[in-house]
Design an enzyme around this catalytic site. Structure first.
Site, mmCIF file in Angstrom:
data_model
loop_
_atom_site.group_PDB
_atom_site.id
_atom_site.type_symbol
_atom_site.label_atom_id
_atom_site.label_comp_id
_atom_site.label_asym_id
_atom_site.label_seq_id
_atom_site.Cartn_x
_atom_site.Cartn_y
_atom_site.Cartn_z
ATOM 1 C CB CYS A 238 -0.962 -0.032 1.195
ATOM 2 S SG CYS A 238 -2.291 1.172 1.080
ATOM 3 C CG HIS B 279 -3.266 -3.671 3.444
ATOM 4 N ND1 HIS B 279 -2.353 -2.922 4.143
ATOM 5 C CD2 HIS B 279 -3.918 -2.798 2.620
ATOM 6 C CE1 HIS B 279 -2.461 -1.645 3.785
ATOM 7 N NE2 HIS B 279 -3.397 -1.549 2.859
ATOM 8 C CD GLU C 66 -0.511 -5.377 6.035
ATOM 9 O OE1 GLU C 66 -0.498 -5.983 4.949
ATOM 10 O OE2 GLU C 66 -0.766 -4.166 6.121
#
Ligand SMILES: Nc1ncnc2c1ncn2[C@@H]1O[C@H](COP(=O)(O)OP(=O)(O)O)[C@@H](O)[C@H]1O
Lengths: 228, 680, 81, 81
Positions: free
Chosen positions: A85, A194, A196
């Site tokens: 990002c 994302h 994560e």
């Protein structure tokens, strides 16, 4: 294995990236924007967030942080670097990746669970995926529309450098549904969604994101093995 | 007056003591109509009484102090009266020129309030002092109309051994385990969000986040109950995207997941949309901070953004009224938020807390420095010497009253012992956040403020922070209520055929108040921080607090202005019950309540009645459910012309989950599961 | 003190959704005859001493504009705005 | 075709976080001597026929600027940028 996660002023997903690193079994090392020392890390993650508020242009100011000089050097030497990002935006601004990320075509920040197709598995961060694999990970950005001129886009496609594409709807108007790209060597990857945030069933829409972190460990392990 | 609403409820106010009461003086504003209504029932239990007594002593002390002041500061008629050129008003000048006409009415002060200020000071106030009193005694800072009702929350509260801080603090604090606590609160930023929707909403989020930060907590999530006018009204297309953009823009940039809220359309909110924002934070049980400026000799440090001419509506009144310069453009009362600055402010404060470097801390909201210095010194019973020349300014030409009243965002006031000052400044420097010593705590019991070598303020701080006016305003049941109640739903035609049922269902599903909210919720980051276990479209948000044990919290905010219009007592209870159910349905045990009371003008007896009924309903409902109200916020004057919005109490409930892995999402999980309807 | 103005606009080939949104809203305001709207940035740089165009150009090139997507112009403020 | 340029800047007393962020970043680029940076919007409106300043002013007032916090100026493009 030591994986560094950079904190710029305004980084937000740095803690989450470190958690993902820990869950993958590696040591997470916090790197500070103002400190050019990479602390012997084996790989670096530039996390999501709004570095310096992203006020001028996402990633524009972060690119000049002292830590970035070291990262640009290390990336040139083959160190795996993943920009997520805002991290992707920083990588483009720092010219480690081509193109730019601009305001979403619909002008809104958008957060949704997004299907992606992994196109390129010849990178340090995606080698554990199978080509064409569809994965579900959150996307959330206001300036995530990938743009580059046609020649660059063609070149990315022809050299297998589009790492992932949006499927089932393009959340931001990205050219050719591009969600992630890599550099020529495959050690530097920038991704808008994302990974994560998709590492635990409890808090994410899937655990598909884990494979990015497992990949880099496999990549590094393979290298260590080869050298030994 | 000013449009910012991020104020706190000082303990005394929330409990409802007033100097008048302590003094035995009758309340001059005691209305005849109040007697007819049975609003204030006071079932005080013993512990509350004890609390009240000690507070009374405090109030008396303040009065003693004021008498001394009278003699000390009384001007002497022999003082030479000098005509001075227009310029900042000083304390000596106020003594020399006692009869200067002052624009107190334009600043929203009543005649008797102005007289009381002169009485407290023993002279006329300086311009700066007048502005400070006018803001601190305004409805939204002083709670002068709501105090007498809000005290029920404390009086009726069921005792809870989980409560580490309750009403009166910046936000209520609830103990989760031996080590961890959470704090949460809702606030409104309604008027600014109408004027400049994006910035109004953004700074609303910023304000509540600083409240939570001031408790010693790391903010970990936000929620946003919203009310708009008709969806097809042209102005809604200005206000709604702006407010949603502002909530998202600020919250996303701060890295706070948005875990729920409300989106309600009703024409009554057309000229007066509601932006309520909730923030929840987590802190170590031993890490609770407070705002008391204790320890004479300690340094007063202003941390965060430079001070500019933001939101100083009152200051512009002074400018035009006393300097007679009609040319002076009215200053905008809108502030612009800088979420990046707030993010850094949070990190600096947390680092300072971890190293145990502050004695006291207070966020700056409405009335900026004026409010922070008086509240912190009043809370400790100390005084302060402040030098305004040290305050970093965005515009060097700012006058003292402008500096004092500025509502510039992203600032905190720290009280630090001199030996730790250096470390605090170094931490701020590391994050690139300005930090400046602006004064010292004193033992004088007075806040004395200097500017360009002259004393512009010399006041007893409690007179601003705690001893503002208190009104028991007249109340009357709205005239139209019997008629409205007579118009019962049972009289409406019911669908009888399959087609009619289908029609009704489609109508419901398509109604803006029930349809999919993802256009709004997709603009909010719900993943950041990686602990969001449930968020939209669930009825309650669930957050993991402790990764190891799985300990977590559930939160829901609810309100229904239409129910409350029909019956504010029941309406408030229904809001409470809905939030309570939503939290319980996740598997959490509800433990604490916060609320935001959005009403019309308290000067309208019918609105005041609605307010009193809603508060009574909420307080009684909490007794019934056995959970305390730990804090909240009142927003009055939500009306367009003479027409008030529907009374809109918004209630937030917090629950605890021992292991968030056990949470129950609302979706149906497995084929073959049995559906049971509970209740009737 | 001297002011330099840097105007940064998206390159013509890059879609400007913000400008488009404004253009699309115009008919609703009863405005016709507008062919296109483009929205960029106007940056005012105040120098302590003389206006330093070279320096401003350097800042614009390195920081204020991203040459992949944007063009910029630099000029000493003539008080036009 | 005629172009009208609308410049929208925050009022001087209003905080400009963007400009501030850029100003703070300049020393890192080795740039000194800059006193302040303010960032606003530059909007180019292309009219099919003649440049219509009044119309542009109306668009600016209603759509492009919020007069509570922003000032704007409108002018026919002189090709300065
Ligand atoms: N303004 C808002 N901000 C964040 N979440 C919202 C907002 N409005 C609605 N939501 C979320 O959208 C979901 C659906 O809302 P709603 O239809 O009001 O739920 P319900 O009617 O079941 O209470 C809920 O998860 C709610 O928290």
């Amino acid at each position: 294995m030591r994986i560094g996660v950079v904190t710029f002023p305004g980084s937000l997903d740095d803690g989450d990236a470190r958690r993902a690193v820990r869950l993958s079994g590696a040591d997470d090392i916090a790197l500070w924007h103002n400190d050019p020392d990479l602390h012997q890390v084996d790989a670096v993650i530039l996390p999501g967030g709004f570095s310096y508020g992203d006020y001028l242009r996402a990633g524009a100011i972060a690119r000049f942080a002292p830590v970035m000089e070291s990262i640009v050097d290390a990336a040139g030497g083959g160190m795996p670097v993943l920009g997520i990002c805002n991290g992707f935006q920083v990588l483009c601004e720092a010219h480690l990746l081509p193109g730019a990320l601009v305001r979403n075509a619909h002008l809104h920040f958008r957060n949704r669970d997004q299907m992606l197709r992994v196109q390129s598995t010849t990178t340090a961060w995606t080698m554990n995926f199978t080509e064409g694999q569809e994965i579900l990970i959150p996307v959330k950005n206001g300036e995530g529309r990938y743009v580059a001129d046609e020649a660059v886009l063609d070149e990315l496609e022809s050299s297998d450098r589009v790492v992932a594409r949006y499927v089932g709807g393009n959340p931001n108007g990205s050219s050719r549904d591009i969600a992630a790209i890599r550099n020529e060597a495959g050690n530097v990857v920038g991704i808008m969604p994302h990974p994560e945030h998709a590492v635990e069933a409890l808090t994410g829409p899937s655990t598909d994101g884990m494979t990015f972190f497992a990949s880099v460990l496999a990549h590094l392990g393979g290298k260590v093995g080869a050298e030994a | 007056m000013t449009t910012t609403e991020n104020q706190t409820v000082p303990a005394q106010q929330a409990r409802g003591e007033s100097p008048e009461a302590a003094d035995g003086k009758p309340d001059e504003q005691a209305p005849d109509e109040v007697a007819d209504t049975e609003v204030i029932d006071d079932p005080e239990d013993e512990s509350d009484e004890a609390e009240l007594e000690s507070a009374d002593v405090h109030a008396e002390e303040d009065f003693g102090a004021q008498e001394d002041l009278g003699t000390r500061d009384g001007f002497s008629p022999d003082d030479e009266v000098v005509d001075e050129p227009d310029g900042p008003d000083t304390v000596p000048l106020a003594r020399r020129r006692p009869d200067d006409r002052q624009p107190y009415r334009e600043l929203g002060l009543q005649d008797d309030e102005y007289a009381k200020i002169r009485d407290i000071l023993g002279r006329r106030p300086t311009q700066s002092e007048l502005l400070m009193y006018s803001i601190m005694w305004s409805e939204h800072c002083s709670y002068k109309s709501s105090k007498v009702h809000l005290r029920q929350f404390a009086e009726k509260a069921v005792p809870s051994d989980r409560l580490l801080a309750g009403i009166g603090e910046n936000a209520g604090v609830v103990k989760l385990s031996d080590d961890l606590a959470v704090t949460f609160k809702i606030e409104s930023h309604n008027h600014p969000s109408f004027v400049e929707p994006y910035q109004g909403a953004a700074t609303g989020v910023g304000g509540i986040v600083r409240d939570i930060l001031a408790m010693g907590a790391r903010p970990i999530a936000v929620m946003d109950p919203l009310r708009f006018g008709a969806p097809d009204h042209p102005d809604t297309s200005r206000v709604l995207p702006g407010i949603v953009g502002g909530v998202g823009g600020y919250g996303n940039c701060l890295g706070l997941p948005n875990i729920g809220g409300e989106l309600v359309f009703d024409p009554c909110y057309q000229g007066n949309p509601l932006l309520n924002a909730l923030c929840v934070g987590v802190l170590p049980v031993g890490g609770l901070q407070n705002k008391a400026a204790t320890g004479p000799g300690n340094s007063v440090i202003l941390l965060g953004a430079k001070t500019g001419r933001d939101g100083i509506g009152g200051a512009s009144v002074l400018a035009s009224a006393t300097f007679g310069s009609g040319s002076e453009a009215r200053r905008p009362s809108v502030q612009v938020g800088d979420p990046f600055a707030e993010k850094l402010l949070i990190e600096v404060c947390l680092e300072i807390y971890r190293a145990d470097l502050v004695v006291g801390i207070q966020d700056l909201g409405a009335a900026g420095i004026a409010c922070a210095v008086t509240e912190t010194s009043a809370a400790a019973g100390t005084g302060m010497a402040i030098n305004l020349d040290t305050v970093p300014l965005r515009e060097p030409s700012m006058l003292p009253h402008e500096i004092l009243a500025s509502e510039s965002q992203e600032r905190m006031l720290l009280i630090v012992t001199p030996d730790k000052e250096h470390t605090v400044l170094a931490i701020a420097e590391r994050w690139g956040v300005p930090a400046t010593k602006i004064g010292e705590v004193t033992d004088t019991g007075r806040v004395v403020i200097e500017w360009h070598g002259q004393t512009v303020v010399d006041v007893p701080p409690a007179s601003l922070a705690d001893d503002g006016p208190v009104y028991a305003r007249p109340m009357r049941e709205p005239n139209d209520l019997p008629l409205m109640r007579a118009d019962r739903a049972e009289t409406l035609p019911r669908p009888t055929t399959g087609d009619e049922l289908r029609e009704t269902l489609l109508k419901l599903v398509a109604s803006p108040n029930l349809c999919d909210k993802s256009w709004v919720t997709e603009q909010y980051d719900r993943y950041v921080l990686g602990n969001t276990v449930l968020a939209q479209p669930e009825d309650a948000g669930v957050l993991r607090i402790d990764e190891e044990s799985g300990l977590g919290v559930a939160l829901s905010v609810d309100g229904n202005g239409r129910y409350s219009r029909l019956d504010p007592y029941a309406g408030a209870q229904l809001a409470l019950a809905e939030a309570y159910r939503n939290v319980a349905a996740t598997g959490a045990t509800p433990v604490a309540v916060t609320n935001c009371l959005n009403f019309g003008s308290p000067e309208d007896p019918q609105v005041m009645w609605q307010f009193a009924e809603a508060v009574r309903g909420l307080a009684d409902g909490c007794v019934e459910l056995g959970i305390p109200v730990t804090g909240g916020n009142v927003s009055f004057y939500n009306q367009t012309g003479a027409v008030a919005i529907n009374p809109t109490p918004v209630v937030g409930v917090l629950g605890i989950l021992d292991d968030v892995a056990e949470r129950l999402p609302m979706g149906l999980r497995n084929e073959g599961d049995v559906l049971v309807l509970l209740g009737d | 003190m001297a002011r330099v103005v840097v105007d940064v606009m998206l390159k013509p080939e890059i879609l400007d959704p913000q400008g488009q949104a404004v253009a699309n809203a115009l008919p609703r305001l009863g405005v016709s005859g507008v062919e296109s709207v483009r929205i960029g940035k106007r940056i005012e740089i105040d120098f302590a001493g003389d206006a330093d165009l070279d320096r401003a150009r350097e800042i614009a090139d390195k920081l204020l504009a991203n040459p992949v997507i944007e063009d910029f112009t630099v000029r000493v403020s003539d008080g036009d705005a």
